[in-house]
Design a protein around this motif. Structure first.
Motif, PDB file in Angstrom:
ATOM      1  N   ASP A 164     -13.871  -0.875  58.896  1.00 48.82           N
ATOM      2  CA  ASP A 164     -12.301  -1.351  58.538  1.00 48.82           C
ATOM      3  C   ASP A 164     -12.366  -2.164  57.344  1.00 48.82           C
ATOM      4  O   ASP A 164     -11.128  -2.207  56.729  1.00 48.82           O
ATOM      5  N   VAL A 165     -13.354  -3.270  57.241  1.00 46.95           N
ATOM      6  CA  VAL A 165     -13.187  -4.043  56.047  1.00 46.95           C
ATOM      7  C   VAL A 165     -13.482  -3.221  54.838  1.00 46.95           C
ATOM      8  O   VAL A 165     -12.721  -3.425  53.717  1.00 46.95           O
ATOM      9  N   TYR A 166     -14.363  -2.383  54.679  1.00 45.27           N
ATOM     10  CA  TYR A 166     -14.463  -1.258  53.779  1.00 45.27           C
ATOM     11  C   TYR A 166     -13.354  -0.671  53.268  1.00 45.27           C
ATOM     12  O   TYR A 166     -13.086  -0.426  52.267  1.00 45.27           O
ATOM     13  N   ALA A 167     -12.508  -0.244  54.534  1.00 42.11           N
ATOM     14  CA  ALA A 167     -11.291   0.571  54.229  1.00 42.11           C
ATOM     15  C   ALA A 167     -10.195  -0.392  53.704  1.00 42.11           C
ATOM     16  O   ALA A 167      -9.588   0.160  52.657  1.00 42.11           O
ATOM     17  N   LYS A 168     -10.199  -1.555  53.816  1.00 40.90           N
ATOM     18  CA  LYS A 168      -9.401  -2.563  53.478  1.00 40.90           C
ATOM     19  C   LYS A 168      -9.620  -2.897  52.001  1.00 40.90           C
ATOM     20  O   LYS A 168      -8.722  -2.898  51.206  1.00 40.90           O
ATOM     21  N   LEU A 169     -10.884  -2.836  51.553  1.00 39.55           N
ATOM     22  CA  LEU A 169     -11.490  -3.180  50.223  1.00 39.55           C
ATOM     23  C   LEU A 169     -10.950  -1.864  49.425  1.00 39.55           C
ATOM     24  O   LEU A 169     -10.603  -2.086  48.246  1.00 39.55           O
ATOM     25  N   ALA A 170     -11.235  -0.684  49.975  1.00 45.77           N
ATOM     26  CA  ALA A 170     -10.692   0.579  49.374  1.00 45.77           C
ATOM     27  C   ALA A 170      -9.241   0.525  49.049  1.00 45.77           C
ATOM     28  O   ALA A 170      -8.766   0.930  47.900  1.00 45.77           O
ATOM     29  N   SER A 171      -8.408   0.115  50.042  1.00 41.67           N
ATOM     30  CA  SER A 171      -6.907  -0.054  49.868  1.00 41.67           C
ATOM     31  C   SER A 171      -6.584  -0.715  48.528  1.00 41.67           C
ATOM     32  O   SER A 171      -5.980  -0.497  47.680  1.00 41.67           O
ATOM     33  N   GLN A 172      -7.425  -2.006  48.677  1.00 40.92           N
ATOM     34  CA  GLN A 172      -7.103  -2.900  47.484  1.00 40.92           C
ATOM     35  C   GLN A 172      -7.403  -2.225  45.970  1.00 40.92           C
ATOM     36  O   GLN A 172      -6.892  -2.546  45.204  1.00 40.92           O
ATOM     37  N   ALA A 173      -8.589  -1.540  46.198  1.00 41.14           N
ATOM     38  CA  ALA A 173      -9.239  -1.196  45.020  1.00 41.14           C
ATOM     39  C   ALA A 173      -8.046   0.181  44.565  1.00 41.14           C
ATOM     40  O   ALA A 173      -7.855   0.180  43.084  1.00 41.14           O
ATOM     41  N   TYR A 174      -7.550   0.924  45.250  1.00 36.32           N
ATOM     42  CA  TYR A 174      -6.859   1.988  44.881  1.00 36.32           C
ATOM     43  C   TYR A 174      -5.459   1.477  44.432  1.00 36.32           C
ATOM     44  O   TYR A 174      -4.854   2.128  43.486  1.00 36.32           O
ATOM     45  N   SER A 175      -5.153   0.331  45.067  1.00 32.95           N
ATOM     46  CA  SER A 175      -3.630  -0.221  44.737  1.00 32.95           C
ATOM     47  C   SER A 175      -3.850  -0.741  43.263  1.00 32.95           C
ATOM     48  O   SER A 175      -3.013  -0.722  42.455  1.00 32.95           O
ATOM     49  N   LYS A 176      -4.961  -1.490  42.867  1.00 31.65           N
ATOM     50  CA  LYS A 176      -5.317  -2.064  41.626  1.00 31.65           C
ATOM     51  C   LYS A 176      -5.279  -0.912  40.646  1.00 31.65           C
ATOM     52  O   LYS A 176      -4.882  -1.072  39.381  1.00 31.65           O
ATOM     53  N   ALA A 177      -5.725   0.238  40.895  1.00 38.74           N
ATOM     54  CA  ALA A 177      -5.980   1.661  39.980  1.00 38.74           C
ATOM     55  C   ALA A 177      -4.807   2.074  39.888  1.00 38.74           C
ATOM     56  O   ALA A 177      -4.494   2.313  38.728  1.00 38.74           O
ATOM     57  N   LEU A 178      -3.716   2.182  40.713  1.00 43.41           N
ATOM     58  CA  LEU A 178      -2.558   2.500  40.286  1.00 43.41           C
ATOM     59  C   LEU A 178      -1.941   1.651  39.420  1.00 43.41           C
ATOM     60  O   LEU A 178      -0.933   2.075  38.679  1.00 43.41           O
ATOM     61  N   GLN A 179      -2.002   0.183  39.660  1.00 39.59           N
ATOM     62  CA  GLN A 179      -1.328  -0.815  38.769  1.00 39.59           C
ATOM     63  C   GLN A 179      -1.735  -0.500  37.315  1.00 39.59           C
ATOM     64  O   GLN A 179      -0.871  -0.655  36.198  1.00 39.59           O
ATOM     65  N   LEU A 180      -2.971  -0.108  37.228  1.00 38.11           N
ATOM     66  CA  LEU A 180      -3.752  -0.002  35.884  1.00 38.11           C
ATOM     67  C   LEU A 180      -3.220   1.543  35.177  1.00 38.11           C
ATOM     68  O   LEU A 180      -3.275   1.688  34.090  1.00 38.11           O
ATOM     69  N   ASP A 181      -3.089   2.283  36.182  1.00 32.74           N
ATOM     70  CA  ASP A 181      -2.924   3.736  35.782  1.00 32.74           C
ATOM     71  C   ASP A 181      -1.766   4.371  36.772  1.00 32.74           C
ATOM     72  O   ASP A 181      -2.342   5.390  37.637  1.00 32.74           O
ATOM     73  N   ALA A 182      -0.620   4.248  36.705  1.00 31.45           N
ATOM     74  CA  ALA A 182       0.442   4.670  37.514  1.00 31.45           C
ATOM     75  C   ALA A 182       0.595   6.075  37.436  1.00 31.45           C
ATOM     76  O   ALA A 182       1.045   6.696  38.299  1.00 31.45           O
ATOM     77  N   GLY A 183       0.037   6.779  36.449  1.00 25.65           N
ATOM     78  CA  GLY A 183       0.013   8.174  36.324  1.00 25.65           C
ATOM     79  C   GLY A 183      -1.228   9.016  37.055  1.00 25.65           C
ATOM     80  O   GLY A 183      -0.973  10.302  36.817  1.00 25.65           O
ATOM     81  N   ASN A 184      -2.088   8.556  37.407  1.00 22.86           N
ATOM     82  CA  ASN A 184      -3.141   8.690  38.216  1.00 22.86           C
ATOM     83  C   ASN A 184      -2.690   9.484  39.411  1.00 22.86           C
ATOM     84  O   ASN A 184      -2.540   8.950  40.518  1.00 22.86           O
ATOM     85  N   ALA A 185      -2.411  10.972  39.648  1.00 16.12           N
ATOM     86  CA  ALA A 185      -2.185  11.565  40.548  1.00 16.12           C
ATOM     87  C   ALA A 185      -3.230  11.630  41.933  1.00 16.12           C
ATOM     88  O   ALA A 185      -2.608  11.890  42.985  1.00 16.12           O
ATOM     89  N   GLY A 186      -4.284  11.431  41.606  1.00 17.40           N
ATOM     90  CA  GLY A 186      -5.062  11.414  42.619  1.00 17.40           C
ATOM     91  C   GLY A 186      -5.566  10.122  43.557  1.00 17.40           C
ATOM     92  O   GLY A 186      -6.037  10.372  44.399  1.00 17.40           O
ATOM     93  N   VAL A 187      -4.913   8.977  42.925  1.00 13.76           N
ATOM     94  CA  VAL A 187      -5.119   7.891  43.726  1.00 13.76           C
ATOM     95  C   VAL A 187      -4.075   7.380  44.981  1.00 13.76           C
ATOM     96  O   VAL A 187      -4.404   6.951  45.960  1.00 13.76           O
ATOM     97  N   ALA A 188      -2.755   8.051  44.606  1.00 13.11           N
ATOM     98  CA  ALA A 188      -1.807   7.640  45.621  1.00 13.11           C
ATOM     99  C   ALA A 188      -1.895   8.320  47.142  1.00 13.11           C
ATOM    100  O   ALA A 188      -1.622   7.807  48.124  1.00 13.11           O
ATOM    101  N   PRO A 189      -2.537   9.583  46.814  1.00 11.45           N
ATOM    102  CA  PRO A 189      -2.606  10.312  48.351  1.00 11.45           C
ATOM    103  C   PRO A 189      -3.858   9.479  49.096  1.00 11.45           C
ATOM    104  O   PRO A 189      -3.748   9.386  50.294  1.00 11.45           O
ATOM    105  N   LYS A 190      -4.817   9.002  48.361  1.00 10.10           N
ATOM    106  CA  LYS A 190      -5.799   8.433  49.071  1.00 10.10           C
ATOM    107  C   LYS A 190      -5.447   6.910  49.727  1.00 10.10           C
ATOM    108  O   LYS A 190      -5.633   6.705  50.649  1.00 10.10           O
ATOM    109  N   LEU A 191      -4.627   6.297  48.968  1.00 14.94           N
ATOM    110  CA  LEU A 191      -3.842   5.043  49.426  1.00 14.94           C
ATOM    111  C   LEU A 191      -3.111   5.157  50.513  1.00 14.94           C
ATOM    112  O   LEU A 191      -3.298   4.502  51.626  1.00 14.94           O
TER     113      LEU A 191
END
Length: 348
Positions: free
Chosen positions: A158-185
């Motif tokens: 569950d901690v890894y899942a939370k870390l993944a959520s934070q990483a995906y959120s950061k990825a969207l902030q840096l590249d809002a046009g990345n269509a592959g990140v939003a579904p994972k988050l």
């Protein structure tokens, strides 16, 4: 659901979450059972058990000030007692004194590094402060100490899942046009949101207790035991499984490594990703140096389905300076006229 850990009690208690619920369910605390070394004199053991039980009762009743007063009174005479210090850490946690609780559990990990539960509680507190890297490190230490600690494995996931959520959120902030990140988050958030809504408070499994110093010198090491013989088949599968579990515990208690290791099937999968040879070497290193080992099995429940069986029980382990009570499950398979262990787990 990430699991926070709880306190010594004679009976399992309902798990309680720490803090308010967020998109991710909080770590679940586990119930810690009071265990007193068999080497202690009966009056002393009973007095200690009564003290633990009274603090536990006050804690469960929400009487934190009274529980803390009782714990401090006990620790004034026995300042190194790990069980009462663990209870004190839980009282601090439940009463909102997070920094004090972190200090208490951190000190326990330093003085009793062989105990996984304080590491797990640190992870709970770190996660509540959104310090997920620290929570991950604490849980990895808990698993390194006890590779079959099921709750720590679940918490780490569950901690890894939370870390993944934070990483995906950061990825969207840096590249809002990345269509592959939003579904994972979205997938991670929906998974934990559904878990938080549907989860029911479950009785927390019993886990190991901190060590209790023996009141008298350890006995000299017993002579090497002869190789254990496989329990004779009786035709009653449940009875045969019970005999296999008893023989396994007896071989462990007598440090009969050939009998102990021989109770495991060739297909046994060691916990923590160890190879079979690494696991066997680790078990020998943990068992053979002990002057005394006692393994007592109680509340044994066996279920058999064809050539497979499951044995669930309460295990009371004590050695020179460690007394541990935990719930354990052994999964076994029939091999000829023997039942052999293919999987074991603690805290479930």
């Amino acid at each position: 659901m990430i699991n926070p850990m709880q306190f010594p009690s004679a009976q399992p208690v309902k798990s309680r979450s720490l803090g308010t619920r967020r998109p991710f369910a909080p770590l679940r605390l586990m119930a810690m059972c009071v265990a007193v070394s068999a080497a202690l004199a009966a009056p002393l053991a009973q007095a200690q058990a009564d003290d633990y039980a009274e603090v536990n009762r006050l804690l469960r009743a929400g009487q934190f000030s009274e529980a803390m007063s009782k714990a401090d009174q006990y620790l004034a005479g026995k300042p190194r007692d790990p069980q009462m210090r663990f209870l004190k850490g839980v009282i601090q946690t439940e009463s909102g004194k997070q920094a004090d609780a972190v200090a208490t559990f951190q000190k326990l990990t330093e003085e009793f590094p062989e105990l996984p539960e304080p590491y797990n509680n640190l992870a709970v507190l770190y996660a509540g402060q959104s310090q997920f890297d620290k929570a991950r490190a604490a849980l990895e230490m808990a698993i390194r100490t006890n590779p079959s600690y099921a709750t720590a494995h679940e918490n780490l996931g569950d901690v890894y899942a939370k870390l993944a959520s934070q990483a995906y959120s950061k990825a969207l902030q840096l590249d809002a046009g990345n269509a592959g990140v939003a579904p994972k988050l979205s997938l991670i958030r929906n998974l934990f949101a559904a878990d938080a809504k549907g989860a029911k408070p479950a009785a927390a499994p019993a886990v190991s207790t901190p060590p209790v110093a023996a009141a008298k010198p350890a006995a000299s090491a017993p002579a090497a035991a002869p190789a254990a013989q496989a329990p004779a088949a009786t035709g009653n599968a449940e009875s045969d499984v019970e005999s296999a579990v008893a023989a396994w515990a007896k071989a462990w208690s007598s440090k009969n490594m050939s009998g102990y290791l021989g109770a495991y099937a060739g297909s046994f999968t060691p916990p923590g990703g160890q190879s079979r040879s690494e696991w066997e070497a680790d078990r020998k290193a943990r068992i053979m140096p002990r002057n005394r080992i006692d393994v007592d099995i109680s509340e044994l429940s066996v279920s058999v389905n064809g050539d497979r069986a499951s044995a669930k029980f309460r295990q009371a382990y004590s050695s020179d300076s460690l007394s541990v009570t935990s719930r354990k499950t052994l999964d076994l398979v029939r091999s000829g006229n023997r039942w052999l262990i293919v999987r074991e787990s603690t805290g479930s």
